[in-house]
Motif scaffolding. Structure first.
Motif, PDB file in Angstrom:
ATOM      1  N   ILE A   9       1.943 -12.396   8.734  1.00  0.00           N
ATOM      2  CA  ILE A   9       1.795 -10.955   8.902  1.00  0.00           C
ATOM      3  C   ILE A   9       1.366 -10.370   7.556  1.00  0.00           C
ATOM      4  N   ALA A  10       0.209  -9.738   7.538  1.00  0.00           N
ATOM      5  CA  ALA A  10      -0.333  -9.203   6.290  1.00  0.00           C
ATOM      6  C   ALA A  10       0.524  -8.057   5.767  1.00  0.00           C
ATOM      7  N   GLU A  11       0.539  -7.890   4.449  1.00  0.00           N
ATOM      8  CA  GLU A  11       1.240  -6.776   3.830  1.00  0.00           C
ATOM      9  C   GLU A  11       0.626  -5.479   4.363  1.00  0.00           C
ATOM     10  N   PRO A  12       1.433  -4.497   4.789  1.00  0.00           N
ATOM     11  CA  PRO A  12       0.890  -3.360   5.556  1.00  0.00           C
ATOM     12  C   PRO A  12      -0.074  -2.454   4.786  1.00  0.00           C
ATOM     13  N   THR A  13       0.063  -2.343   3.472  1.00  0.00           N
ATOM     14  CA  THR A  13      -0.824  -1.461   2.707  1.00  0.00           C
ATOM     15  C   THR A  13      -1.999  -2.205   2.099  1.00  0.00           C
ATOM     16  N   TYR A  14      -1.764  -3.390   1.575  1.00  0.00           N
ATOM     17  CA  TYR A  14      -2.790  -4.112   0.822  1.00  0.00           C
ATOM     18  C   TYR A  14      -3.429  -5.258   1.596  1.00  0.00           C
ATOM     19  N   THR A  55       4.285 -17.445 -14.438  1.00  0.00           N
ATOM     20  CA  THR A  55       5.007 -16.356 -13.792  1.00  0.00           C
ATOM     21  C   THR A  55       3.977 -15.285 -13.452  1.00  0.00           C
ATOM     22  N   TYR A  56       3.997 -14.828 -12.199  1.00  0.00           N
ATOM     23  CA  TYR A  56       2.986 -13.888 -11.724  1.00  0.00           C
ATOM     24  C   TYR A  56       3.608 -12.528 -11.421  1.00  0.00           C
ATOM     25  N   SER A  57       2.834 -11.498 -11.670  1.00  0.00           N
ATOM     26  CA  SER A  57       3.226 -10.148 -11.276  1.00  0.00           C
ATOM     27  C   SER A  57       1.966  -9.369 -10.920  1.00  0.00           C
ATOM     28  N   VAL A  58       2.152  -8.268 -10.222  1.00  0.00           N
ATOM     29  CA  VAL A  58       1.037  -7.397  -9.841  1.00  0.00           C
ATOM     30  C   VAL A  58       1.274  -6.032 -10.461  1.00  0.00           C
ATOM     31  N   THR A  59       0.271  -5.510 -11.147  1.00  0.00           N
ATOM     32  CA  THR A  59       0.389  -4.195 -11.765  1.00  0.00           C
ATOM     33  C   THR A  59      -0.812  -3.338 -11.392  1.00  0.00           C
ATOM     34  N   ASP A  60      -0.747  -2.081 -11.796  1.00  0.00           N
ATOM     35  CA  ASP A  60      -1.828  -1.109 -11.563  1.00  0.00           C
ATOM     36  C   ASP A  60      -2.162  -0.979 -10.084  1.00  0.00           C
ATOM     37  N   LEU A  61      -1.148  -0.952  -9.253  1.00  0.00           N
ATOM     38  CA  LEU A  61      -1.364  -0.791  -7.818  1.00  0.00           C
ATOM     39  C   LEU A  61      -1.908   0.609  -7.528  1.00  0.00           C
ATOM     40  N   SER A  62      -2.989   0.669  -6.759  1.00  0.00           N
ATOM     41  CA  SER A  62      -3.699   1.933  -6.554  1.00  0.00           C
ATOM     42  C   SER A  62      -3.341   2.643  -5.254  1.00  0.00           C
ATOM     43  N   TYR A  63      -2.650   1.982  -4.353  1.00  0.00           N
ATOM     44  CA  TYR A  63      -2.435   2.561  -3.030  1.00  0.00           C
ATOM     45  C   TYR A  63      -0.958   2.615  -2.658  1.00  0.00           C
ATOM     46  N   PRO A 121       3.322   1.479  -3.380  1.00  0.00           N
ATOM     47  CA  PRO A 121       4.102   0.259  -3.619  1.00  0.00           C
ATOM     48  C   PRO A 121       3.857  -0.803  -2.557  1.00  0.00           C
ATOM     49  N   LEU A 122       4.064  -2.042  -2.957  1.00  0.00           N
ATOM     50  CA  LEU A 122       4.066  -3.143  -1.998  1.00  0.00           C
ATOM     51  C   LEU A 122       5.345  -3.125  -1.193  1.00  0.00           C
ATOM     52  N   ASP A 123       5.292  -3.658   0.008  1.00  0.00           N
ATOM     53  CA  ASP A 123       6.512  -3.863   0.801  1.00  0.00           C
ATOM     54  C   ASP A 123       7.499  -4.676  -0.039  1.00  0.00           C
ATOM     55  N   PRO A 124       8.759  -4.284  -0.079  1.00  0.00           N
ATOM     56  CA  PRO A 124       9.718  -5.006  -0.930  1.00  0.00           C
ATOM     57  C   PRO A 124       9.920  -6.462  -0.546  1.00  0.00           C
ATOM     58  N   GLU A 125       9.525  -6.841   0.660  1.00  0.00           N
ATOM     59  CA  GLU A 125       9.662  -8.237   1.091  1.00  0.00           C
ATOM     60  C   GLU A 125       8.356  -9.014   0.975  1.00  0.00           C
ATOM     61  N   THR A 126       7.402  -8.497   0.221  1.00  0.00           N
ATOM     62  CA  THR A 126       6.096  -9.149   0.094  1.00  0.00           C
ATOM     63  C   THR A 126       6.232 -10.546  -0.505  1.00  0.00           C
ATOM     64  N   MET A 127       5.534 -11.490   0.121  1.00  0.00           N
ATOM     65  CA  MET A 127       5.443 -12.861  -0.380  1.00  0.00           C
ATOM     66  C   MET A 127       4.059 -13.050  -0.989  1.00  0.00           C
ATOM     67  N   PHE A 128       3.993 -13.752  -2.122  1.00  0.00           N
ATOM     68  CA  PHE A 128       2.752 -13.930  -2.871  1.00  0.00           C
ATOM     69  C   PHE A 128       2.375 -15.406  -2.910  1.00  0.00           C
ATOM     70  N   SER A 129       1.088 -15.687  -2.905  1.00  0.00           N
ATOM     71  CA  SER A 129       0.617 -17.052  -3.130  1.00  0.00           C
ATOM     72  C   SER A 129      -0.671 -16.981  -3.932  1.00  0.00           C
ATOM     73  N   VAL A 130      -0.618 -17.491  -5.152  1.00  0.00           N
ATOM     74  CA  VAL A 130      -1.782 -17.468  -6.050  1.00  0.00           C
ATOM     75  C   VAL A 130      -2.526 -18.787  -5.917  1.00  0.00           C
ATOM     76  N   ARG A 131      -3.852 -18.704  -5.772  1.00  0.00           N
ATOM     77  CA  ARG A 131      -4.658 -19.901  -5.544  1.00  0.00           C
ATOM     78  C   ARG A 131      -6.008 -19.788  -6.236  1.00  0.00           C
ATOM     79  N   VAL A 132      -6.473 -20.897  -6.805  1.00  0.00           N
ATOM     80  CA  VAL A 132      -7.845 -20.959  -7.300  1.00  0.00           C
ATOM     81  C   VAL A 132      -8.709 -21.623  -6.232  1.00  0.00           C
TER      82      VAL A 132
END
Length: 480
Positions: free
Chosen positions: A145-150, A191-199, A201-212
């Motif tokens: 389920i995609a994050e509702p805002t981003y 260690t990853y973080s997201v900053t400068d969000l333009s739209y 806050p993220l959902d507090p339960e957001t799961m992240f996966s960083v990939r090249v």
């Protein structure tokens, strides 16, 4: 809905070849990693060469496909209607922007935006919360389920007048691993973080996966491996007690509207090359294709109205799409027929000694050395003995590599076994060695030392073996 692949049939699998026990010489045609579909150049563009057995006419179309792969897309409306429609929010303007020279993406260095994460993506999702969301995931029709805002992916580029969604920040700390000989290897822990969000806050339960981005070589050959041969390698209950319990990811196939075996992506989230290509067009660049027709605004969500209202590049003469069917087809021919470079040192005694170490350490339990492709595959890929060193199955890789984000049936600790062919050319193609799903490993040895979970026993053998054997193992891997 058709449910397929829920069980493995009881027939025999002649194409799953037994592991060799003779390391005195190479196996027959072992240097031809892609069989007759191998390529013979080892330059910086080694991952952009066609397989040798591709016909003359198809080689011409291959080069046209390469130009589509490198094409820079622009925003609509534009006078160049065959190149417009780039998503109002996007990650890249071209396929080549992520898959540099057909190779891997890279970890950004320095400060954004001077070196942004153009070839590194951050996937986003949230746990299924409503009954409808839970039913969608449980049915197998949705990977997550995609994050509702981003949406499903953080996108740091935008058209004029819009703001990029945010930026990925990475910090590394070093962790030393002591080898049996007393040598120490430093692993960088991200260690990853997201900053400068333009739209918002993220959902507090957001799961992240960083990939090249993954390298592009041999994809058509991986698609040509018979489904039953891959399923024959599954052992979800570890019935042979070897500590390895690989299993296939079961994913939604758009064309057939059914559940099929996943092959492509870091968690084997796409079943076919067509779907893999179309998904990249849709999410990375916001471009619609014949398979994903509604992707013309990319990953815009209902909370990003200006993005949804932006012009798109659909044209009647392009079948009301942004990527015309002929363009998708030609790009598909290109991605399906990128050859796997031949191995130059397969017969070297030290390489053969390293191959023995690879097998004896249990690495071949996941990195299945060889298959014979299906007779029913595309002509250039059919009936080829290939050496991908992957079973394309999911394996628990331990807590250190976990992203804690499920994708279809893949858990947050599982990853698809990465094919090893072309490993020794990564530095020449990409300029540096950055391995594993997020590029954290700067050497092959670092990548091995990150292995845990089902691979822990093999990893521990590498730690405790002599320097000579370890050097032979690395030499073998660099020969692939």
């Amino acid at each position: 809905m058709t449910i397929a692949l829920l069980t493995t049939s009881l027939c025999s699998y002649a194409q799953v070849l037994p592991l060799t026990t003779d390391f005195s010489k190479p196996e027959k045609n072992e240097h031809l990693s892609g069989g007759d579909a191998s390529s013979y150049k080892h330059s910086k563009k080694a991952f952009l060469e066609p397989g040798k057995n591709l016909s003359f006419d198809d080689k011409l179309d291959f080069r046209i496909g390469e130009s589509i792969f490198a094409k820079l897309w622009v925003f609509a409306p534009s006078s160049t209607q065959a190149s417009d429609g780039l998503g109002p929010l996007h990650n890249a303007r071209s396929c080549m922007g992520c898959h540099i020279r057909g190779g891997r993406g890279h970890v950004p260095e320095g400060n954004w935006p001077e070196d942004n994460a153009i070839s590194m993506l951050m996937r986003l999702s949230v746990p299924a919360k409503t009954a409808a969301q839970k039913a969608l995931v449980e049915s197998g029709k949705a990977a997550f389920i995609a994050e509702p805002t981003y949406g499903a992916q953080l996108q740091d580029f935008a058209m004029q007048g819009l703001a990029g969604e945010g930026r990925i920040n990475i910090t590394f700390t070093e962790k030393e691993i002591a080898l049996n000989s007393g040598k120490k290897v430093s692993l960088r822990v991200p260690t990853y973080s997201v900053t400068d969000l333009s739209y918002g806050p993220l959902d507090p339960e957001t799961m992240f996966s960083v990939r090249v981005a993954n390298p592009m070589l041999g994809l058509g050959l991986l698609e040509a491996i018979d489904r039953d041969d891959l399923l024959a390698l599954e052992d979800p209950q570890d019935s042979n007690n070897d500590g390895i319990s690989g299993r296939a990811n079961r994913v939604w196939q758009v064309n057939s509207q059914s559940i099929e075996l996943g092959r492509f992506g870091w968690k084997a989230g796409n079943p076919t090359l067509e779907q893999q290509n179309s998904s990249a067009f849709a999410t990375d660049m916001g471009l619609s294709t014949g398979l994903l027709k509604n992707a013309y605004q990319g990953d815009c969500t209902s909370n990003q109205q200006a993005c949804l209202d932006a012009p798109d590049g659909r044209s009647k003469h392009l079948s009301d799409l942004e990527v015309a069917p002929e363009m998708s087809s030609t790009l598909g021919l290109f991605t399906r027929n990128i050859g796997v470079p031949v191995r130059k040192k397969a017969a070297d005694p030290q390489v053969l000694a390293g191959k023995a170490v690879f097998y004896q350490s249990g690495c071949a339990g996941c990195h299945q050395p060889s298959f014979t492709t299906s007779a029913n595959a595309e002509p250039a890929q059919a009936n080829q003995r290939i050496w991908p060193y992957s079973d394309l199955l999911l394996h628990d890789m331990g807590e250190g590599l976990a992203d804690h984000r499920p994708e279809f049936q893949a858990s947050g600790r599982e990853w698809r076994t990465a094919p090893l062919w072309g490993l020794g050319l990564i530095k020449k193609v990409s300029g540096k060695v950055e391995l594993l799903h997020d590029g954290r490993a700067r050497t092959i040895l670092e990548a091995i030392l990150w292995h845990a979970g089902e691979a822990k026993a093999s990893r521990d053998k590498v730690v405790t073996m002599s320097d000579e054997k370890r050097d032979q193992l690395i030499l073998f891997l660099e020969s692939l």
